[in-house]
Scaffold this active site. Structure first.
Site, PDB file in Angstrom:
ATOM      1  CG  ASP A  65      -4.602  -3.031   0.194  1.00 36.05           C
ATOM      2  OD1 ASP A  65      -4.982  -3.556   1.132  1.00 36.05           O
ATOM      3  OD2 ASP A  65      -4.787  -3.434  -0.829  1.00 36.05           O
ATOM      4  CE1 TYR A  67       2.274   3.734   0.357  1.00 35.91           C
ATOM      5  CE2 TYR A  67       1.834   5.127   1.954  1.00 35.91           C
ATOM      6  CZ  TYR A  67       1.968   4.867   0.615  1.00 35.91           C
ATOM      7  OH  TYR A  67       2.075   6.034  -0.294  1.00 35.91           O
ATOM      8  CG  PHE A  78      -1.761   7.964  -2.493  1.00 39.51           C
ATOM      9  CD1 PHE A  78      -1.030   7.277  -3.300  1.00 39.51           C
ATOM     10  CD2 PHE A  78      -3.208   7.914  -2.594  1.00 39.51           C
ATOM     11  CE1 PHE A  78      -1.681   6.575  -4.374  1.00 39.51           C
ATOM     12  CE2 PHE A  78      -3.819   7.433  -3.471  1.00 39.51           C
ATOM     13  CZ  PHE A  78      -2.925   6.504  -4.373  1.00 39.51           C
ATOM     14  CG  HIS A 188      -1.922   3.657  -8.870  1.00 36.98           C
ATOM     15  ND1 HIS A 188      -0.861   3.667  -8.317  1.00 36.98           N
ATOM     16  CD2 HIS A 188      -2.908   3.736  -7.778  1.00 36.98           C
ATOM     17  CE1 HIS A 188      -1.013   3.566  -7.180  1.00 36.98           C
ATOM     18  NE2 HIS A 188      -1.936   3.619  -6.726  1.00 36.98           N
TER      19      HIS A 188
END
Length: 223
Positions: A65, A67, A78, A188
């Site tokens: 998703d 931020y 990221f 992750h």
């Protein structure tokens, strides 16, 4: 719309935009924007496709998703714009780079645009989100759209490295032809899981070695 992505993506994106599901998704996002704050800004939703021309894609880093806090999302997984604090997962990515790539120094910025400009497609599975409401635009159609993007990259390009971090991203391996691409998987890089296999995975040096082995320029990961 076409000015929001590099024209090399037109053959992939235009047919997708015409699909009924994408029409419904577009209407949903526009309705959301009229009643609440949605990230990223409208002109940056397809930023990954603007900064990385289709034929230049060498590495795909898949996020989940955007931020959801103020000023963070700018259409690259990221990544955050200059001047925004570096999120924890990205700090961990930098920490792994520092042990994997000789001479790498942790940057003061979280803006990963230099990666995108070298051929790293920084793709989130969902491309919009309500402000301060994580995962609020999941299961509205974005996942089907980005799945088709991943499949198109797999089908039309050769020798791309796919970095799949976390169980959500790893499920996308089914969309990728492993016979002609490199798929690297790990947990992750979030603080909750990073010590269970992300640290020490050496994905960045492995990606570069694969690119070199197939006569492609490696990524300069230093920002």
């Amino acid at each position: 719309m076409s000015e929001r992505y590099d024209q090399s993506w037109a053959a992939v994106l235009k047919p997708l935009f015409k699909q009924d599901a994408m029409q419904h998704l577009s209407a949903f996002v526009q309705e959301e924007r009229q009643k609440t704050l949605v990230f990223p800004p409208e002109d940056l939703v397809f930023n990954a496709f603007k900064l990385t021309p289709f034929e230049n894609v060498k590495v795909v880093i898949l996020g989940q998703d955007p931020y959801h806090n103020d000023g963070q999302a700018h259409g690259l997984s990221f990544s955050v714009p200059d001047g925004i604090g570096i999120p924890p997962s990205l700090r961990n990515i930098y920490a792994e780079l520092a042990t994997d790539i000789e001479g790498f120094r942790s940057p003061s910025t979280g803006n990963l645009s230099p990666w995108a400009e070298q051929g790293v497609l920084l793709l989130n599975a969902t491309l919009t989100v309500r402000a301060h409401q994580a995962a609020s635009h999941q299961k509205r159609g974005w996942e089907e759209f980005t799945d088709q993007i991943i499949h198109a990259v797999s089908q039309k390009l050769e020798h791309v490295v796919f970095l799949l971090w976390g169980s959500y991203a790893q499920k996308k391996a089914l969309l990728i032809d492993h016979r002609k691409h490199l798929i690297l998987k790990s947990v992750h890089p979030s603080p909750l899981s990073v010590y269970r296999g992300f640290f020490g995975c050496k994905h960045f040096s492995k990606a570069n070695q694969y690119l070199l082995d197939h006569s492609k320029l490696p990524i300069d990961w230093q920002i």
